[in-house]
Design an enzyme around this catalytic site. Structure first.
Site, short mmCIF file in Angstrom:
data_model
loop_
_atom_site.label_atom_id
_atom_site.label_comp_id
_atom_site.label_asym_id
_atom_site.label_seq_id
_atom_site.Cartn_x
_atom_site.Cartn_y
_atom_site.Cartn_z
N ASP A 28 0.83 -1.21 0.00
CA ASP A 28 0.00 0.00 0.00
C ASP A 28 0.87 1.26 0.00
O ASP A 28 1.98 1.25 0.53
CB ASP A 28 -0.91 -0.03 1.24
CG ASP A 28 -2.11 0.90 1.09
OD1 ASP A 28 -2.40 1.34 -0.04
OD2 ASP A 28 -2.74 1.20 2.12
N GLY A 29 0.31 2.33 -0.56
CA GLY A 29 0.97 3.64 -0.50
C GLY A 29 1.54 4.14 -1.82
O GLY A 29 2.19 5.19 -1.85
N ARG A 32 0.08 7.70 -2.61
CA ARG A 32 0.64 8.76 -1.76
C ARG A 32 2.08 9.06 -2.14
O ARG A 32 2.53 10.21 -2.13
CB ARG A 32 0.55 8.36 -0.29
CG ARG A 32 -0.80 8.65 0.32
CD ARG A 32 -1.01 7.92 1.60
NE ARG A 32 -1.45 6.55 1.37
CZ ARG A 32 -1.65 5.67 2.34
NH1 ARG A 32 -1.43 6.01 3.60
NH2 ARG A 32 -2.07 4.45 2.05
N ASN A 76 -10.91 -2.48 -5.72
CA ASN A 76 -10.09 -1.48 -6.43
C ASN A 76 -10.68 -1.07 -7.79
O ASN A 76 -10.24 -0.09 -8.38
CB ASN A 76 -8.64 -1.95 -6.58
CG ASN A 76 -7.85 -1.92 -5.29
OD1 ASN A 76 -6.96 -2.72 -5.06
ND2 ASN A 76 -8.14 -0.95 -4.41
N ARG A 189 2.02 -4.90 6.19
CA ARG A 189 1.31 -3.85 5.46
C ARG A 189 2.10 -2.56 5.52
O ARG A 189 2.46 -2.09 6.61
CB ARG A 189 -0.10 -3.62 6.00
CG ARG A 189 -0.85 -2.56 5.16
CD ARG A 189 -2.33 -2.48 5.41
NE ARG A 189 -2.94 -1.56 4.43
CZ ARG A 189 -4.18 -1.61 3.99
NH1 ARG A 189 -4.99 -2.55 4.43
NH2 ARG A 189 -4.64 -0.74 3.10
C1 IPE Z 1 -5.44 -2.72 -0.28
O1 IPE Z 1 -5.13 -1.38 -0.39
C2 IPE Z 1 -5.35 -3.38 -1.62
C3 IPE Z 1 -4.01 -3.52 -2.19
C4 IPE Z 1 -2.90 -3.17 -1.63
C5 IPE Z 1 -3.99 -4.12 -3.50
P1 IPE Z 1 -6.26 -0.26 -0.56
O2 IPE Z 1 -5.55 1.02 -0.71
O3 IPE Z 1 -7.20 -0.64 -1.65
O4 IPE Z 1 -7.03 -0.36 0.83
P2 IPE Z 1 -7.92 0.70 1.60
O5 IPE Z 1 -8.92 1.25 0.62
O6 IPE Z 1 -7.01 1.77 2.12
O7 IPE Z 1 -8.54 -0.07 2.71
C1 IPE Z 2 -1.60 0.22 -3.33
O1 IPE Z 2 -1.35 1.57 -3.35
C2 IPE Z 2 -1.80 -0.35 -4.71
C3 IPE Z 2 -3.20 -0.72 -5.01
C4 IPE Z 2 -4.21 -0.66 -4.18
C5 IPE Z 2 -3.45 -1.18 -6.37
P1 IPE Z 2 -2.53 2.64 -3.35
O2 IPE Z 2 -2.85 2.96 -4.76
O3 IPE Z 2 -3.68 2.17 -2.54
O4 IPE Z 2 -1.82 3.87 -2.68
P2 IPE Z 2 -2.46 4.88 -1.63
O5 IPE Z 2 -2.98 4.06 -0.49
O6 IPE Z 2 -3.57 5.59 -2.34
O7 IPE Z 2 -1.33 5.77 -1.26
MG MG Z 3 -4.13 2.37 -0.55
#
Ligand code: IPE
Ligand code: IPE
Ligand code: MG
Length: 242
Positions: A28-29, A32, A76, A189
């Site tokens: 995640d991230g 950002r 997603n 995570r």
């Molecule tokens: C979880 O991250 C899914 C993946 C890392 C693929 P999200 O960014 O979708 O989760 P939430 O929305 O913050 O819970």
């Molecule tokens: C995780 O990063 C990748 C996927 C969910 C596909 P994010 O796209 O959720 O990144 P943030 O949480 O918005 O920073």
């Molecule tokens: Mg995310």
């Protein structure tokens, strides 16, 4: 006044034993990371895909047998189409990368999740990477269009259509997308959120959790070492007494 950047404590690279054979990553991230640089979110996903290559290989180097990564959740699809398309394009490129590295890395690839909404081209590539890699020894699970609830509903429907009665935990586990491997010992995570977001709901029953504020595109082998060190400092009791 001088301001010194706080340096995190260096940790030693550990070679893992049978207590830690499966690590799952909620990557995640990415968004950002890109936003902080004034870049479109897609750049974060691109950098995230590079980091995935490096981290998966590093896990092999420290003797992790099974790596599971959360690449795209069943939720997603709510994101803008251009972002979803960019992620699917990166997955397609990642598949090409896996074809060229699976032998060297000795890795069996599994895509876990419901692949029915994917394009035919992507489905065919996934089927080929899975069959071509089936005889290798380490396991890489890529969770794509994966949702823990969706996975359980899928398993229950399989049991119902088989007319199965007196269902056991083992019956359910055998019908999950992860039937070929054990449960994760450790779930990592990145990016500060402390939730599962529908990841491995059944399998996480006794997993250890490690949360870090580091964004996935900044995640490094040293961060893996830190998570591994933390794992080895924990006592797993499974409800018993040590
Ligand atoms: C979880 O991250 C899914 C993946 C890392 C693929 P999200 O960014 O979708 O989760 P939430 O929305 O913050 O819970
Ligand atoms: C995780 O990063 C990748 C996927 C969910 C596909 P994010 O796209 O959720 O990144 P943030 O949480 O918005 O920073
Ligand atoms: Mg995310």
């Amino acid at each position: 006044m001088f301001l010194f950047k706080k340096k995190s404590k260096p940790v030693e690279k550990r070679i893992c034993d049978e207590r830690l054979s499966h690590i799952a990553f909620i990557m995640d991230g990415n968004g950002r990371w890109a936003k902080r640089r004034g870049l479109p979110r897609e750049y974060g996903h691109k950098k995230g895909a590079e980091v995935l290559r490096k981290i998966a290989r590093y896990c092999g180097d420290i003797n992790i047998k099974v790596v599971t990564v959360y690449a795209f959740s069943t939720e997603n699809w709510k994101r803008p189409k251009h972002e979803v398309d960019a992620i699917m394009e990166l997955l397609d490129e990642y598949l090409d990368f896996l074809f060229t590295t699976m032998e060297k890395d000795d890795v069996q690839v599994h895509f876990i999740g419901d692949n029915s909404p994917l394009t035919d081209a992507l489905k065919e590539k996934i089927a080929k990477v899975e069959s071509d890699s089936a005889h290798y020894h380490r396991i890489l699970n890529v969770a794509l269009n994966y949702g823990g609830r969706d996975e359980l509903v899928h398993a229950f429907n399989s049991l119902a259509s088989e007319g199965k009665k007196d269902i056991t935990e083992e019956d359910v586990a055998q019908r999950l997308y992860t039937a070929h491997c054990g449960d994760p010992d450790l779930i990592v995570r990145t990016a500060g959120e402390q939730r599962l977001s529908n990841f491995l709901l059944w399998q996480a029953a006794y997993s250890e959790f490690y949360f870090t504020d580091t964004l996935w595109p900044d995640f490094s082998p040293e961060d893996v070492d830190r998570a591994v060190d933390e794992f080895y400092s924990r006592t797993r009791r499974y409800g018993g007494i040590k």
